[in-house]
Scaffold this active site. Structure first.
Site, PDB file in Angstrom:
ATOM      1  CB  THR A 145      39.271  44.147  43.870  1.00 26.43           C
ATOM      2  OG1 THR A 145      39.741  45.500  43.776  1.00 26.43           O
ATOM      3  CG2 THR A 145      37.873  44.093  43.297  1.00 26.43           C
ATOM      4  CB  SER A 180      35.622  48.927  36.138  1.00 21.90           C
ATOM      5  OG  SER A 180      36.018  47.729  36.795  1.00 21.90           O
ATOM      6  CE1 TYR A 182      38.671  42.101  38.394  1.00 20.60           C
ATOM      7  CE2 TYR A 182      39.108  44.367  39.035  1.00 20.60           C
ATOM      8  CZ  TYR A 182      39.298  43.015  39.224  1.00 20.60           C
ATOM      9  OH  TYR A 182      40.092  42.581  40.242  1.00 20.60           O
ATOM     10  CG  HIS A 183      36.693  47.386  40.280  1.00 19.73           C
ATOM     11  ND1 HIS A 183      37.160  48.190  39.258  1.00 19.73           N
ATOM     12  CD2 HIS A 183      37.781  47.102  41.043  1.00 19.73           C
ATOM     13  CE1 HIS A 183      38.469  48.384  39.423  1.00 19.73           C
ATOM     14  NE2 HIS A 183      38.869  47.740  40.486  1.00 19.73           N
ATOM     15  CE  LYS A 186      38.073  39.913  41.135  1.00 15.58           C
ATOM     16  NZ  LYS A 186      38.792  38.661  41.460  1.00 15.58           N
TER      17      LYS A 186
END
Lengths: 390, 390
Positions: A145, A180, A182-183, A186
C-alpha cells in the site's frame, strides 16, 4: 500462465481471478473466507449481496466455460496445505492479496491489531517458505500500500531511495512511516520480502497500491452473481466509495478533519491492469521490485467537492461535513509520489472522470435500500484503543 | 523505581534484574522460560549449568535480603495475564528482553522463522496495548539490535536520519536492511513502537545493541547459583564468546568467510549500564528514542587475531579457520556507526582489553569439560532452509 490468487474471494481478488481466467490462464484461488468473518465481527456487509465462492466459480464456469479451481484454508495457519497446493499447481505467478485489508479494523483493539499482523506477516512468511520449497522460480506479486510511506516531506520514490549522507552514497529502501497497524503489517511484509530476494534469489514485485475506488470490471458485469464486494462502511469502505453512497442516500459526506490529506487513487479496473502488467513482466531472480500503483493524486476535500458537484447536478443536494479526524495523520502536508514504472510497462489509466462517478452513483442508486446509515461514520479512534482488555 | 524485566531469565535479563534490585529498586521478572525450551529444541546448553528461575531468585534473596517477584507466562500468548501484572505492579520502567534472540535459530526452517516473528512482534504489540491500558506513563526500554541497520555504505546514525532529496528535507527513520528473520523481527518492533509513540504519546527507548560478550557481572560473581547463561554454540553463542571457548578447548577459531565483517561490540557489564542510563533518563512522552548501544567496532578477523595472540601466550596454540560463510552478508563493506548518545548520558565503557579476554579464558578453562565440540560449527545455512515442510 499458471496463476494462483491468494485471497481470491475478496474485493480485488475475485475480479483478478476472473481477469486472468478470461485470458486463458490457468487460475487457482486460495482463500480462508476470513474477510466474510471479519465483516460479521464488526457488523458490516457489502452493499450488494455476494454469493459464496463456490457459487461464483460455478457461475463463472456457466458464463465462460472456464474453470477456476479453489481451496479454502488459512495460509497463515496451515502451511502444510500451502506447500502441497504450490507443489501440485506449480504456479508461475503467485498474486498475494490474502491479508486483512482495513486500517480502522487494525486499530479497533488489541485483538484486531494482533490478528492483523499475525495474519498478514506470518501468512506472507509461509508463502515465501512454501514457494522456496515447491516453486522457487515463481514470481510473487504482492499487494502492498502507498500508506506504507506515510506523508514524508520529500518526494516518494518507488520503493528505493538514493541517499547521500556525509559524502557517501547508498541505494536504500525508502524509509517508511505508516499510519496504522494494518499499514505497518505491509511494511513488515516488504522488509521480509526484500530479505527473501537477497538470500534466496526469489522474484518479488511489491505493488504499493493507492486507494482503490469503483464497483465494476468487465467481468463483474457479466452476471449479477459475479459482482465483487463493494463496501461503503467506515471500516472496510474506501473514501470515494463511501462518499458516493453518502451522496445517494442523502447523508453528508464525512470528511475527516480539514480534508487536505492527499493520497494516490486508482480505479479497480486499473488494479487488474497493473497486476497483469506485473505478472507478464516479472521481476528478475533476486529482484525486490516496487511499483507505486496509482494513477492520480487527490485530497479528500477535492473528492468531496467532485462528488457534491455531480450529486447536486443529479438533485441529491449533497452536504459536506468536516468531522473530527479519528486518525492520527498530518492534514497539511507535502505529497508527491512517483508512479511511472507501471506507465512505462504500458498502463493506460482509467482516470476519475465525472462519468465514472456517475456510473458509481447509478449502481448505488439501484441498491440504496441496502445501505445501513449507522455504518457510515467512524467509531474507531486511533488515539484511544478499546477499553476492553481482550 | 518500579522495574519490570520481561525475559528476566535470560543471558541479559537475569543480570539486569539483579542490577536494579541491588540498587533498591522494586524488580519484577516475567519470563515464559522459552529460551530453555529453544535450547533443548536445537540441542544446545549453556557452558555452565543454570539454576531454575525459582532457585536464582531464592539465592538472590539469601545473598542480599532483596526480593525479586516473578511470573512465568507467555506475553505473546497470554495478554490478559500481562494486563493484570502491569495493573498490579504499576511499573515505571518496562525493560523488554522477552524475544527469541538468535539469528541462526530464526533461519533454521519455516517453523523457527515464524515462531521468532510471532513471539517477538506479537509479544511487543501485547506489551504496548497492556501498557497503554494499565500504565500509560511507563517507559519502555526495548532491546533492539545494531543488526537492524545491516551494513549500509553510509554512516549509521542513531535511529533517525536527516534526508535531503530533490531539494526538500525530512527527518526519517534510518532505512533498515537486516540480515536474518530474527533481525527483521526487531525492525518490525521498531516500526510498531515508533507508531505507538506517535498515536498514544507513550515513551520508548529502543536500544540497538551491538554484539555482547562476557560472562560475569558484579552480581553473577556473588554466588555460583547467580551466574548467567553463557553460550558458545553456533546457534546462541556470540562470536567472541565462541572464539574464547574454541581457543581454550583446542579447536580452530571458526571465522565465517573473509572475516572482514565489522560490527559494534560491548561488554555485558555495559549492557547493564546502558539499560540503567536509559531507565534513569527516560524518553519524553511521545518520543521514540533510539540509542546505538555498543562501545567499540571490530572485524571478526580482528577478534580472532586478538584471541589467538592471547591464547598463544597462554600456550593454547590457537589456529584460525576460514570456513564458508553460512550467512548471506557483505564481507567487504563500509561500517561507521554513531554511538554517542549513551556516552553523553555518562556511560563509562568497559573496553575489550587483554585482561577481559584472559578473564573469560579463566572461566572457560574451569568448565572446559562441559564443552561439546560438535556444537561449535554452524549447520544452519542462510541460502538453504531446511528441506522439511514443517
Amino acid at each position: 500462465m499458471r496463476v494462483i490468487v491468494l485471497g481470491g474471494d475478496g474485493y480485488l481478488g475475485w475480479p483478478t481471478a476472473m481477469h486472468f481466467s478470461k485470458q486463458g490462464h490457468e487460475v487457482m484461488i486460495v482463500d480462508n473466507l476470513a474477510k466474510r468473518y471479519w465483516e460479521a465481527e464488526v457488523g458490516v456487509e457489502p452493499l450488494v449481496h455476494i454469493r459464496s465462492l463456490q457459487g461464483r466459480v460455478k457461475c463463472w464456469y456457466a458464463e465462460t466455460g472456464k474453470n477456476i479451481d479453489f481451496h479454502i484454508f488459512d495460509i497463515s495457519d496451515n502451511h502444510r496445505y500451502l506447500y502441497r497446493v504450490f507443489e501440485g499447481f506449480k504456479p508461475d505467478t503467485i498474486i498475494h492479496y490474502a491479508e486483512q485489508p482495513s486500517a480502522p479494523f487494525s486499530m479497533a483493539d488489541r485483538g484486531k491489531c494482533v490478528e492483523t499482523q499475525r495474519n498478514n506477516v506470518l501468512g506472507t512468511l509461509n508463502v515465501l517458505f512454501a514457494m522456496r520449497y515447491s516453486c522457487p522460480e515463481a514470481h510473487i506479486v504482492k499487494l502492498g500500500t502507498m500508506g506504507e510511506y506515510g506523508t514524508p516531506n520529500i518526494d516518494i520514490e518507488e520503493g528505493w531511495l538514493d541517499i547521500e549522507h556525509n559524502g557517501r552514497k547508498d541505494r536504500m529502501l525508502f524509509p517508511k512511516k505508516p499510519g496504522s497497524f494494518y499499514h505497518l503489517s505491509k511494511v513488515h511484509d516488504s522488509h521480509n520480502l526484500e530479505f527473501a530476494c537477497r538470500i534466496w534469489g526469489v522474484r518479488v514485485t511489491d505493488l504499493n497500491q493507492g486507494v482503490v475506488y469503483g464497483i465494476d470490471t468487465d467481468d463483474t458485469l457479466r452476471h449479477p452473481e459475479l459482482i465483487t464486494s463493494f463496501h461503503y462502511d467506515a471500516v472496510f469502505g474506501t473514501v470515494l466509495n463511501r462518499f458516493v453512497v453518502q451522496a445517494v442516500v442523502g447523508e453528508a459526506l464525512s470528511v475527516f478533519g480539514s480534508g487536505k490529506q492527499t493520497r494516490g487513487y486508482l480505479n479497480i479496473r486499473d488494479t487488474l491492469s497493473c497486476v497483469e502488467l506485473a505478472a507478464k513482466n516479472p521481476a528478475e531472480p533476486g529482484e525486490f521490485r516496487v511499483f507505486n500503483q496509482f494513477t492520480e493524486q487527490f485530497s479528500v476535500q477535492q473528492l468531496a467537492d467532485r462528488v457534491k458537484a455531480i450529486g447536486d447536478r443529479r438533485g441529491f443536494n449533497v452536504e459536506i461535513d468536516h468531522i473530527e479526524n479519528p486518525r492520527v495523520e498530518m492534514e497539511d502536508h507535502y505529497y508527491n509520489a512517483k508512479h511511472s514504472k507501471l506507465m512505462d510497462l504500458g498502463l493506460e489509466p482509467h482516470l476519475l472522470t465525472d462519468e465514472v462517478i456517475e456510473g458509481m452513483m447509478d449502481v448505488v442508486s439501484r441498491h440504496k435500500d441496502r445501505v445501513y446509515r449507522d455504518l457510515l461514520l467512524p467509531d474507531i479512534q486511533w488515539r484511544v484503543p478499546s477499553p476492553s482488555r481482550d
